[in-house]
Scaffold this active site. Structure first.
Site, PDB file in Angstrom:
ATOM      1  N   GLU A 231       0.890  -1.163   0.000  1.00  0.00           N
ATOM      2  CA  GLU A 231       0.000   0.000   0.000  1.00  0.00           C
ATOM      3  C   GLU A 231       0.926   1.209   0.000  1.00  0.00           C
ATOM      4  O   GLU A 231       1.566   1.516   0.996  1.00  0.00           O
ATOM      5  CB  GLU A 231      -0.910  -0.039   1.229  1.00  0.00           C
ATOM      6  CG  GLU A 231      -2.100   0.873   1.115  1.00  0.00           C
ATOM      7  CD  GLU A 231      -1.842   2.196   1.783  1.00  0.00           C
ATOM      8  OE1 GLU A 231      -1.310   3.102   1.075  1.00  0.00           O
ATOM      9  OE2 GLU A 231      -2.151   2.347   2.971  1.00  0.00           O
ATOM     10  N   CYS A 265      -2.170   8.832   3.201  1.00  0.00           N
ATOM     11  CA  CYS A 265      -2.039   8.381   1.803  1.00  0.00           C
ATOM     12  C   CYS A 265      -3.346   8.601   1.051  1.00  0.00           C
ATOM     13  O   CYS A 265      -3.336   8.851  -0.148  1.00  0.00           O
ATOM     14  CB  CYS A 265      -1.607   6.920   1.759  1.00  0.00           C
ATOM     15  SG  CYS A 265      -2.610   5.851   2.775  1.00  0.00           S
TER      16      CYS A 265
HETATM   17  O1  LIG Z   1      -2.260   6.663   5.066  1.00  0.00           O
HETATM   18  C1  LIG Z   1      -3.121   5.851   4.714  1.00  0.00           C
HETATM   19  C2  LIG Z   1      -4.568   5.829   5.117  1.00  0.00           C
HETATM   20  C3  LIG Z   1      -4.828   5.327   6.431  1.00  0.00           C
HETATM   21  C4  LIG Z   1      -6.303   5.112   6.667  1.00  0.00           C
HETATM   22  O2  LIG Z   1      -7.051   6.060   6.864  1.00  0.00           O
HETATM   23  O3  LIG Z   1      -6.715   3.949   6.676  1.00  0.00           O
END
Ligand SMILES: O=CCCC(=O)O
Length: 470
Positions: A231, A265
């Site tokens: 990811e 992200c």
């Molecule tokens: O940084 C990634 C996303 C994290 C989330 O909100 O699950």
């Protein structure tokens, strides 16, 4: 990068740790391997009892755990408390659903000339988790909860700036009752990852992090023929069409961009607005961004705390400066504040053009790039015109347009009239350079399972031709 807790609100180093030696790492891998054999022999119900105990501990210790996270990486105390609660919720979700997710799946036996055929999901062994600092508890928990429920064991190499949270996680699972070695934190630098993943006892790896880190893990795993889930970064589009409720879109856009001090992200990063509503949206959005209160992350009134690292802040500012130097316009923010702490103001940049860093790079801070589109087609072209493909957002009340966005946005998820969010119930992951594989839901749990086909013949001559079938 040293393994240390440095408070981003002050820049003060609070605690440092020596990295583990190779011998200590080897011993931890051995314990993880032994624990795997033990865990494999336990029932889902037993593992569920331990994971429930972990959820109970998380809830009971929410405030102090949240304070620790805020001190290590600067997210607001309110956001940190919400993160702890989300972790407990995810644990309970897997406790409630793991048995169903891991149950044998019957297949059409007649079609495969069997007396009985089914799919069985079985754990694969110790999994290395390389995790980032931005959601220091949640990113780990969304791997650990399903992995442990499936009977795998976890070896955590956490980001070097969140060692206390990393150690807390190991302790949490131990105190919850999981066998010694079921979940271990390895206090090591990135240079130790190759050796760990090359160890035959480590069966797979999951990484949430940068594209560079993802490529490195994938290379090692490719050489060693090991499964990976990656990811990586994202530069999520947030498209606003003329039919959208602009006030609501501007409100959610602000949260979507500045959640976690802009360091997510799946934060919306590129705001692609139809030309008919461009000026109205920018005015509303910039007003909301400028009104956010930047300050001490422990204060209840703070919306945006400091960025996690000095280097991260310098990078964000360099990206904004590059845009300005090449003709972009600042609608709000953009000034590096004086004083202690790695603060950066919520910033809106318009008039972006190809060739500017902000056009193609992920900006990991509270900075929004605005793009003008004169049609649906142009909006899609800009939205998909990136190497990333993690989340995506589109705002429109037109049902036909909603359908088109759901199909045409090239991303791991599409959120219509909302912001990209991770839920334990839904798969989470990306396409293109945002990675591959999925976390969460049944899909995430099965990523680290052997999807085993079982075929049972009748065992009589002439019957059940499976082994000899064409
Ligand atoms: O940084 C990634 C996303 C994290 C989330 O909100 O699950």
């Amino acid at each position: 990068m040293p393994i240390a807790t440095t408070n981003p609100a002050t820049g003060q180093v609070l605690k440092t740790y020596d990295p583990m030696s190779d011998e200590q790492v080897d011993a931890a891998i051995e314990r993880a391997d032994l624990a795997f054999r033990q865990l494999h022999g336990t029932s889902v119900v037993q593992r569920g009892r331990w994971l429930t105990a972990a959820a109970d501990l998380l809830e009971a210790e929410r405030d102090e755990t949240a304070r620790m996270m805020t001190t290590e990486m600067g997210k607001t105390y309110a956001a940190a408390k919400a993160e702890v609660t989300k972790c407990a919720t995810a644990c309970r979700f897997y406790v409630a659903n793991a048995e169903r997710m891991l149950a044998d799946e019957p297949a059409d036996a007649g079609a495969v000339k069997a007396k009985r055929a089914f799919v069985r999901y079985q754990p694969i062994g110790p999994v290395l988790a390389v995790m980032p600092w931005n959601f220091p508890l949640w990113q780990v928990m969304r791997f650990a909860a399903p992995a442990l429920m499936a009977g795998n064991t976890g070896l955590l190499k956490h980001a070097s700036n969140v060692p206390q949270t990393a150690l807390y996680l190991e302790e949490l699972f131990r105190r919850a009752g999981f066998p010694e070695g079921a979940f271990t934190t390895l206090l090591v630098g990135s240079d130790a990852v190759d050796r760990i993943l090359s160890d035959p006892r480590v069966r797979a790896a999951t990484l949430t992090g940068s594209e560079v880190a993802g490529r490195s893990i994938a290379q090692i795993a490719g050489r060693e023929l090991k499964k990976t889930v990656l990811e990586l970064g994202g530069s999520d589009p947030f498209v606003v069409m003329p039919s959208a409720d602009l006030d609501r879109a501007a409100e959610v856009a602000t949260t979507a961009r500045c959640q976690n001090n802009g360091q997510s992200c799946i934060a919306a990063k590129r705001f692609i607005v139809h030309t008919d509503v461009f000026d109205a949206f920018v005015e509303k959005f910039a007003a909301r961004m400028a009104a956010l209160r930047v300050g001490d992350p422990m204060d209840d009134g703070t919306d945006v705390g400091p960025l996690a690292t000095d280097r991260g802040r310098a990078e964000v500012h360099a990206q904004v400066q590059d845009a300005v130097d090449n003709g972009a316009t600042i609608a709000c923010g953009g000034e590096l504040p004086a004083g202690d702490g790695w603060y950066y103001p919520p910033t809106v940049v318009t008039d972006l053009r190809p060739g500017m860093r902000m056009w193609s790079e992920e900006v990991f801070g509270p900075v929004a790039g605005l793009y003008r589109a004169s049609s649906y087609e142009e909006a899609i072209e800009i939205a998909n015109g990136t190497t990333f493909g993690l989340g995506s957002n589109a705002w429109t009340t037109d049902p036909a347009e909603q359908e088109r966005f759901a199909t045409d946005l090239d991303a791991g998820s599409v959120f219509i009239n909302g912001m990209t969010t991770s839920f334990p119930e839904l798969p989470f992951g990306g396409v293109k350079n945002s990675g591959y594989g999925r976390e969460l839901s049944a899909v995430g749990m099965r990523e680290f399972c052997n999807t085993k086909t079982v075929w049972v013949g009748v065992g009589e001559a002439g019957a059940g031709a499976g082994a000899h079938a064409e």
